[in-house]
Design a protein around this motif. Structure first.
Motif, PDB file in Angstrom:
ATOM      1  N   LYS A 146      11.194 -32.127  23.519  1.00  0.00           N
ATOM      2  CA  LYS A 146      12.262 -31.171  23.196  1.00  0.00           C
ATOM      3  C   LYS A 146      13.172 -31.670  22.081  1.00  0.00           C
ATOM      4  N   LEU A 147      13.170 -32.983  21.880  1.00  0.00           N
ATOM      5  CA  LEU A 147      13.976 -33.583  20.813  1.00  0.00           C
ATOM      6  C   LEU A 147      13.348 -34.909  20.413  1.00  0.00           C
ATOM      7  N   VAL A 148      13.247 -35.163  19.097  1.00  0.00           N
ATOM      8  CA  VAL A 148      12.645 -36.404  18.589  1.00  0.00           C
ATOM      9  C   VAL A 148      13.615 -37.061  17.619  1.00  0.00           C
ATOM     10  N   PRO A 164       7.733 -36.151  10.713  1.00  0.00           N
ATOM     11  CA  PRO A 164       8.647 -35.014  10.497  1.00  0.00           C
ATOM     12  C   PRO A 164       7.920 -33.690  10.264  1.00  0.00           C
ATOM     13  N   GLN A 165       6.838 -33.739   9.475  1.00  0.00           N
ATOM     14  CA  GLN A 165       6.089 -32.515   9.195  1.00  0.00           C
ATOM     15  C   GLN A 165       5.409 -31.976  10.462  1.00  0.00           C
ATOM     16  N   PRO A 173      12.737 -29.841  17.416  1.00  0.00           N
ATOM     17  CA  PRO A 173      13.885 -30.365  16.656  1.00  0.00           C
ATOM     18  C   PRO A 173      13.833 -31.888  16.538  1.00  0.00           C
ATOM     19  N   PHE A 174      14.078 -32.388  15.333  1.00  0.00           N
ATOM     20  CA  PHE A 174      14.026 -33.836  15.086  1.00  0.00           C
ATOM     21  C   PHE A 174      15.187 -34.234  14.199  1.00  0.00           C
ATOM     22  N   ALA A 175      15.410 -35.535  14.080  1.00  0.00           N
ATOM     23  CA  ALA A 175      16.476 -36.069  13.221  1.00  0.00           C
ATOM     24  C   ALA A 175      16.141 -37.494  12.825  1.00  0.00           C
ATOM     25  N   TYR A 219      17.449 -30.145   9.626  1.00  0.00           N
ATOM     26  CA  TYR A 219      16.161 -30.777   9.324  1.00  0.00           C
ATOM     27  C   TYR A 219      14.974 -29.804   9.344  1.00  0.00           C
ATOM     28  N   ASN A 220      14.736 -29.132  10.458  1.00  0.00           N
ATOM     29  CA  ASN A 220      13.547 -28.270  10.568  1.00  0.00           C
ATOM     30  C   ASN A 220      13.555 -27.119   9.559  1.00  0.00           C
ATOM     31  N   GLU A 221      14.697 -26.454   9.421  1.00  0.00           N
ATOM     32  CA  GLU A 221      14.785 -25.275   8.554  1.00  0.00           C
ATOM     33  C   GLU A 221      15.353 -25.588   7.174  1.00  0.00           C
ATOM     34  N   ASN A 222      15.658 -26.843   6.915  1.00  0.00           N
ATOM     35  CA  ASN A 222      16.211 -27.241   5.608  1.00  0.00           C
ATOM     36  C   ASN A 222      15.059 -27.556   4.643  1.00  0.00           C
TER      37      ASN A 222
END
Length: 259
Positions: A146-148, A164-165, A173-175, A219-222
């Motif tokens: 759910k989060l990375v 990331p890809q 969602p990642f960061a 991150y994901n949508e940027n």
């Protein structure tokens, strides 16, 4: 006539010094830096230090990354969470830190004692952070994560450059966070390349939803992260040369317009 006796040069100097008016407020106290006397003043000797090879390589790598054009896929790792965001993330993930060796031992001893007394044991699955690159990858691929969180200073970077890809593709969602050692501290390891959260308790659900929404936006949508190329910075000498050329061109333009 008898000649006046010759006075030595040293005596003349002493006489001149004695003749000077002494100011009682400012008494001269000359320091003597010879052996066994005053302590030498502190000097910046960093230019003369023979630094260890790993420090030299670290500094050279930093300068190279500033000079060379870095591809966007690698440059995105430098866009880490700021202090406020990272403190929110870490405060949430600390609640899901896995048990230590002593805690595990105590739990197993309790379970064994209750089993010996024919009592029911609490066999609920505990929600904890998952770590290890292979493990996190399978969790992302199966959409269980759910989060990375990915460390920005993994070396070599090729180990995690594709992660990331993968998170974008699987809509997880990642960061990027600073310091793999800090990530490792969450899971009781020296370092960790990445960690993943698979489940969230009810009391933390609202906080997690807000956090996941912010990370998706950053991150994901940027899409700019995958377009901006890093590096390309020139040294101080080259900057001065460029500025001098620019001034020369401006002067030439002024002369042409004035004529």
């Amino acid at each position: 006539m008898p000649k006046a006796p010759k006075t030595s040069k040293a005596k003349k100097v002493q006489k001149k010094v004695a003749d000077r008016k002494k100011n009682p407020l400012f008494v001269r106290d000359a320091k003597n830096f010879r052996i066994g006397n005053d302590v030498q003043p502190k000097r910046d000797l960093s230019r003369y230090v023979r630094w260890p090879r790993y420090i030299l390589l670290h500094r050279q790598k930093k300068i190279l990354l500033q000079r060379i054009k870095v591809p966007a896929a690698i440059h995105q790792f430098s866009k880490t969470l700021d202090k406020n965001q990272s403190s929110k993330v870490y405060s949430l993930l600390k609640k899901y830190a896995p048990e230590t060796k002593t805690e595990k031992k105590q739990r197993l001893v309790k379970a064994a004692e209750s089993k010996a007394q024919n009592q029911k044991t609490d066999s609920k699955k505990v929600t904890v952070l998952k770590f290890g690159l292979n493990h996190v990858t399978t969790l992302v691929e199966t959409k269980k994560a759910k989060l990375v969180l990915i460390a920005y200073d993994v070396d070599p970077i090729e180990l995690v450059v594709w992660l990331p890809q993968l998170c974008r593709r699987q809509e997880v969602p990642f960061a990027f966070v600073k310091n793999k050692a800090r990530l490792g501290a969450l899971v009781h390891q020296k370092t960790a390349t990445c960690v993943a959260l698979t489940e969230v308790r009810k009391e933390d659900q609202a906080e997690f939803d807000n956090l996941a929404r912010d990370l998706r936006q950053h991150y994901n949508e940027n899409h700019e992260l995958l377009r901006t190329i890093g590096g390309g910075q020139v040294g101080i000498k080259s900057k001065h040369q460029q500025e001098a050329l620019k001034k020369a061109f401006e002067l030439e333009e002024l002369k042409k317009t004035s004529q």
